[in-house]
Design an enzyme around this catalytic site. Structure first.
Site, mmCIF file in Angstrom:
data_model
loop_
_atom_site.group_PDB
_atom_site.id
_atom_site.type_symbol
_atom_site.label_atom_id
_atom_site.label_comp_id
_atom_site.label_asym_id
_atom_site.label_seq_id
_atom_site.Cartn_x
_atom_site.Cartn_y
_atom_site.Cartn_z
ATOM 1 N N SER A 93 0.873 -1.179 0.000
ATOM 2 C CA SER A 93 0.000 0.000 0.000
ATOM 3 C C SER A 93 0.910 1.228 0.000
ATOM 4 O O SER A 93 1.135 1.863 1.009
ATOM 5 C CB SER A 93 -0.905 -0.003 1.239
ATOM 6 O OG SER A 93 -0.147 0.098 2.416
ATOM 7 N N HIS B 20 -3.219 -6.040 2.931
ATOM 8 C CA HIS B 20 -2.296 -7.052 3.455
ATOM 9 C C HIS B 20 -2.966 -8.389 3.749
ATOM 10 O O HIS B 20 -2.348 -9.296 4.300
ATOM 11 C CB HIS B 20 -1.611 -6.539 4.731
ATOM 12 C CG HIS B 20 -0.725 -5.363 4.481
ATOM 13 N ND1 HIS B 20 -0.183 -4.610 5.472
ATOM 14 C CD2 HIS B 20 -0.289 -4.819 3.311
ATOM 15 C CE1 HIS B 20 0.556 -3.639 4.953
ATOM 16 N NE2 HIS B 20 0.506 -3.741 3.641
ATOM 17 N N GLN C 176 -6.219 -1.601 7.539
ATOM 18 C CA GLN C 176 -5.101 -2.482 7.221
ATOM 19 C C GLN C 176 -4.442 -3.127 8.454
ATOM 20 O O GLN C 176 -4.032 -4.274 8.410
ATOM 21 C CB GLN C 176 -4.061 -1.659 6.450
ATOM 22 C CG GLN C 176 -2.856 -2.409 5.948
ATOM 23 C CD GLN C 176 -1.951 -1.482 5.145
ATOM 24 O OE1 GLN C 176 -2.217 -1.198 3.983
ATOM 25 N NE2 GLN C 176 -0.894 -0.999 5.769
ATOM 26 N N GLU C 177 -4.316 -2.340 9.547
ATOM 27 C CA GLU C 177 -3.529 -2.858 10.674
ATOM 28 C C GLU C 177 -4.132 -2.475 12.019
ATOM 29 O O GLU C 177 -4.481 -1.318 12.238
ATOM 30 C CB GLU C 177 -2.101 -2.288 10.611
ATOM 31 C CG GLU C 177 -1.394 -2.628 9.318
ATOM 32 C CD GLU C 177 -0.073 -1.873 9.142
ATOM 33 O OE1 GLU C 177 0.555 -1.513 10.153
ATOM 34 O OE2 GLU C 177 0.300 -1.656 7.989
ATOM 35 N N GLU D 1 1.902 -9.253 7.280
ATOM 36 C CA GLU D 1 2.782 -8.808 8.367
ATOM 37 C C GLU D 1 2.671 -9.700 9.587
ATOM 38 O O GLU D 1 3.115 -9.354 10.681
ATOM 39 C CB GLU D 1 2.486 -7.345 8.695
ATOM 40 C CG GLU D 1 2.735 -6.467 7.478
ATOM 41 C CD GLU D 1 2.631 -4.981 7.748
ATOM 42 O OE1 GLU D 1 2.130 -4.588 8.815
ATOM 43 O OE2 GLU D 1 3.063 -4.215 6.872
ATOM 44 N N ASP E 202 -3.538 1.368 11.783
ATOM 45 C CA ASP E 202 -3.194 1.973 10.491
ATOM 46 C C ASP E 202 -4.309 1.616 9.512
ATOM 47 O O ASP E 202 -4.274 0.557 8.889
ATOM 48 C CB ASP E 202 -1.843 1.476 9.957
ATOM 49 C CG ASP E 202 -1.520 2.090 8.584
ATOM 50 O OD1 ASP E 202 -2.280 2.980 8.147
ATOM 51 O OD2 ASP E 202 -0.527 1.681 7.954
ATOM 52 N N GLU F 128 -2.369 5.866 12.250
ATOM 53 C CA GLU F 128 -1.520 6.205 11.102
ATOM 54 C C GLU F 128 -2.409 6.365 9.873
ATOM 55 O O GLU F 128 -3.363 5.612 9.695
ATOM 56 C CB GLU F 128 -0.535 5.050 10.926
ATOM 57 C CG GLU F 128 0.401 5.175 9.763
ATOM 58 C CD GLU F 128 1.224 3.890 9.631
ATOM 59 O OE1 GLU F 128 1.553 3.269 10.664
ATOM 60 O OE2 GLU F 128 1.503 3.508 8.487
ATOM 61 N N ASP G 9 1.956 8.652 6.980
ATOM 62 C CA ASP G 9 2.765 7.681 6.223
ATOM 63 C C ASP G 9 2.708 8.094 4.748
ATOM 64 O O ASP G 9 3.588 8.807 4.252
ATOM 65 C CB ASP G 9 2.215 6.273 6.480
ATOM 66 C CG ASP G 9 2.823 5.201 5.592
ATOM 67 O OD1 ASP G 9 3.813 5.474 4.906
ATOM 68 O OD2 ASP G 9 2.302 4.061 5.570
ATOM 69 N N LYS H 193 10.077 5.229 6.657
ATOM 70 C CA LYS H 193 10.423 3.990 5.964
ATOM 71 C C LYS H 193 11.576 4.313 5.024
ATOM 72 O O LYS H 193 11.413 5.151 4.120
ATOM 73 C CB LYS H 193 9.236 3.519 5.132
ATOM 74 C CG LYS H 193 8.012 3.095 5.931
ATOM 75 C CD LYS H 193 6.817 3.077 4.996
ATOM 76 C CE LYS H 193 5.648 2.308 5.533
ATOM 77 N NZ LYS H 193 4.431 2.533 4.711
ATOM 78 N N HIS I 178 8.903 -0.872 9.153
ATOM 79 C CA HIS I 178 9.150 -1.881 8.115
ATOM 80 C C HIS I 178 8.244 -1.614 6.912
ATOM 81 O O HIS I 178 7.467 -0.668 6.920
ATOM 82 C CB HIS I 178 8.844 -3.275 8.686
ATOM 83 C CG HIS I 178 7.376 -3.473 8.983
ATOM 84 N ND1 HIS I 178 6.806 -4.700 9.177
ATOM 85 C CD2 HIS I 178 6.345 -2.574 9.115
ATOM 86 C CE1 HIS I 178 5.507 -4.567 9.405
ATOM 87 N NE2 HIS I 178 5.202 -3.292 9.379
ATOM 88 N N ARG I 179 8.322 -2.486 5.898
ATOM 89 C CA ARG I 179 7.344 -2.537 4.825
ATOM 90 C C ARG I 179 6.617 -3.878 4.909
ATOM 91 O O ARG I 179 7.091 -4.795 5.570
ATOM 92 C CB ARG I 179 8.023 -2.433 3.431
ATOM 93 C CG ARG I 179 8.759 -1.158 3.144
ATOM 94 C CD ARG I 179 8.008 0.110 3.397
ATOM 95 N NE ARG I 179 6.730 0.272 2.737
ATOM 96 C CZ ARG I 179 6.444 1.184 1.812
ATOM 97 N NH1 ARG I 179 7.399 2.010 1.402
ATOM 98 N NH2 ARG I 179 5.231 1.316 1.316
ATOM 99 N N SER I 180 5.524 -3.996 4.170
ATOM 100 C CA SER I 180 4.821 -5.281 4.224
ATOM 101 C C SER I 180 5.629 -6.388 3.542
ATOM 102 O O SER I 180 5.498 -7.558 3.887
ATOM 103 C CB SER I 180 3.424 -5.157 3.631
ATOM 104 O OG SER I 180 3.468 -4.529 2.369
ATOM 105 N N LYS J 19 7.475 0.173 14.265
ATOM 106 C CA LYS J 19 6.369 -0.657 13.794
ATOM 107 C C LYS J 19 6.980 -1.709 12.899
ATOM 108 O O LYS J 19 7.546 -1.395 11.848
ATOM 109 C CB LYS J 19 5.388 0.228 13.016
ATOM 110 C CG LYS J 19 4.376 -0.556 12.225
ATOM 111 C CD LYS J 19 3.336 0.338 11.619
ATOM 112 C CE LYS J 19 3.393 0.311 10.112
ATOM 113 N NZ LYS J 19 2.107 0.615 9.466
HETATM 114 O O1 LIG Z 1 1.162 1.055 5.221
HETATM 115 C C1 LIG Z 1 2.143 0.737 5.888
HETATM 116 O O2 LIG Z 1 2.394 1.385 6.880
HETATM 117 C C2 LIG Z 1 3.083 -0.352 5.450
HETATM 118 C C3 LIG Z 1 3.768 -1.115 6.516
HETATM 119 O O3 LIG Z 1 2.926 -1.648 7.489
HETATM 120 O O4 LIG Z 1 2.533 -1.173 4.481
HETATM 121 P P1 LIG Z 1 3.214 -1.203 3.023
HETATM 122 O O5 LIG Z 1 4.632 -1.583 3.234
HETATM 123 O O6 LIG Z 1 2.412 -2.226 2.261
HETATM 124 O O7 LIG Z 1 3.072 0.169 2.471
HETATM 125 MG MG LIG Z 2 0.849 2.898 6.695
#
Ligand SMILES: O=C(O)[C@@H](CO)OP(=O)(O)O
Ligand SMILES: [Mg+2]
Length: 427
Positions: A42, A155, A163-164, A205, A242, A285, A312, A337, A365-367, A388
């Site tokens: 994403s 994810h 998403q999270e 994740e 998030d 987020e 983000d 990131k 991190h990234r997914s 995170k």
């Molecule tokens: O949205 C986010 O914050 C990230 C990490 O959790 O996802 P993605 O790496 O897929 O952008």
């Molecule tokens: Mg995010």
């Protein structure tokens, strides 16, 4: 002796089974730095460009051979002979060679691999752990982990729009204790999902991806798991979300397809405020989409004094975008990131700009991840106090937590755990 003597890149596999770039940087004294590049699903529209081959006969078009070639055939020549200690010069050499604002020529994945491997090689040459090489003697603050225990959105293939859903053990006395608390809640949640007849398969994740439809359902499960484990929600363990709203902001409305509801930006903001009132959610987020600046401004004015609002997609770890957001009253925190911007130097500059403006920083991190643990060290190096990095069930995620456990042990009495203050929590 920190002169770069050899740079080699290769194509390896990430946690989603997609190819990614790994780079080795070797110095004249034999010191080696190795870094693997993460990848998002994403992604923010203004992220630095990750170069993919597009050749359908290899990795379904996702190969990174062009980025690997960019390192081996172009970047290697340009940085060989430079001093790895001069991180800013190495990074500037690559961005100049690239010549674009988005690193689309050489690829941010190519550039980042070299950038991080350079820092690691220099740290090795100095016989210093990475966090101390980058952060100096005051690098001793262990971050609060935001552990992602329910996955949805891009994810997972469940209907959850957000998403999270994460837990942050703010009341822990140490990082190791935070990991223990998170792991206990994770297992309690597993049991209660199973008991309720849900699947306990995990998403990208490592969080569970049950067939839930609404944020309330997910938050109920998480709060109950915290309580049933014996912790006090909001005090021992706080909740973080998030929603990754850029993914479902369409034609000016927030289109909750899983829930089957469309909310205008004002209704969406009301909904988030209601969730913050009803549940111990200390941080959200991307509560608003990257293009919904008005929504971002309104929400920051409305919730910013009682909730961490982390940008983000809206900032993409980009100092220029962050400064514009600071000026416009958008967010009070930034997600960082490394691959969104593509060099260590620029990443550190963004962190500094955020801290100067009183914004909190969450290292992330990234997914799509690998066994590389650089971000764990960077969280300590920058003293940002929050990281995170996913759940407690996949090695690509636990590698970072385990690295932080080691760093805490190595620091001994000097280590401090960031705790609730890290999130700007006053209440
Ligand atoms: O949205 C986010 O914050 C990230 C990490 O959790 O996802 P993605 O790496 O897929 O952008
Ligand atoms: Mg995010």
């Amino acid at each position: 002796m920190t002169v770069i003597s050899r740079v080699v890149a290769r194509e390896i596999i990430d946690s989603r089974g997609n190819p990614t770039v790994e780079v080795d940087v070797e110095l004249r004294d034999g010191s080696l730095g190795r870094a693997a590049v993460p990848s998002g699903a994403s992604t923010g529209a203004r992220e630095a460009v990750e170069l993919r081959d597009g050749d359908p006969t290899r990795f379904h078009g996702k190969g990174v051979r062009r980025a690997v070639d960019a390192v081996n055939e172009r970047i290697a020549d340009a940085v060989t002979g430079l001093d790895a200690e001069d991180q800013a010069a190495v990074d500037a050499t690559m961005t100049e060679l690239d010549g674009t604002d988005t690193k689309s020529n050489l690829g941010a994945n190519a550039i980042l691999g070299v950038s991080l491997a350079t820092a690691k090689a220099a740290a090795t040459a100095h016989r210093l752990p990475l966090y101390r090489y980058v952060g100096g003697v005051d690098a001793r603050l262990l971050p609060v982990p935001m552990m992602n225990i329910v996955n949805g959105g891009a994810h997972a293939d469940n209907p959850l729009d957000f998403q999270e859903f994460m837990i942050a053990p703010i009341g822990a006395g140490s990082f190791a204790e935070a990991v223990r608390m998170g792991s206990e809640v994770f297992h309690t949640l597993r049991r209660s999902l199973l008991a309720a007849g849900h699947s306990v398969n995990v998403g990208d994740e490592g969080g569970f991806a049950p067939d839930l439809r609404t944020a309330e359902e997910a938050l109920e499960f998480v709060v109950r798991a915290v309580e049933e484990t014996g912790y006090k929600p909001g005090t021992d363990i706080t909740l973080v979300m998030d929603p990754a709203t850029s993914e479902f902001f369409r034609d000016g409305v927030y289109d909750y397809t899983g829930e089957g509801v469309r909310r205008t930006p004002a209704e969406h903001a009301d909904y988030l405020a209601e969730l913050v009132d009803r549940y111990p959610v200390a941080s959200i987020e991307d509560p608003m989409a990257e293009d919904d600046h008005e929504g971002w401004r309104d929400l920051t004015a409305r919730l910013g004094d009682r909730c961490q609002l982390t940008g983000d997609d809206v900032f993409c770890t980009n100092e220029t975008l962050l400064r514009a957001g600071i000026r416009d009253g958008i967010a009070n925190s930034i997600l960082v990131k490394v691959n969104q911007i593509g060099t260590l130097t620029e990443t550190l500059a963004t962190v500094t700009a955020a801290h100067r403006a009183g914004y909190t920083v969450v290292m992330s991190h990234r997914s799509g991840e690998t066994e590389d643990t650089t971000i764990a060290d960077l969280a300590v190096a920058t003293g940002c106090g929050q990281i995170k990095t996913g759940s407690l069930s996949r090695s690509d995620r636990t590698a970072k937590y385990n690295q932080l456990v080691r760093i805490e042990e190595e620091l001994g009495d000097r280590a401090r755990y960031a705790g609730r203050e890290a999130l700007g929590l006053r209440r």
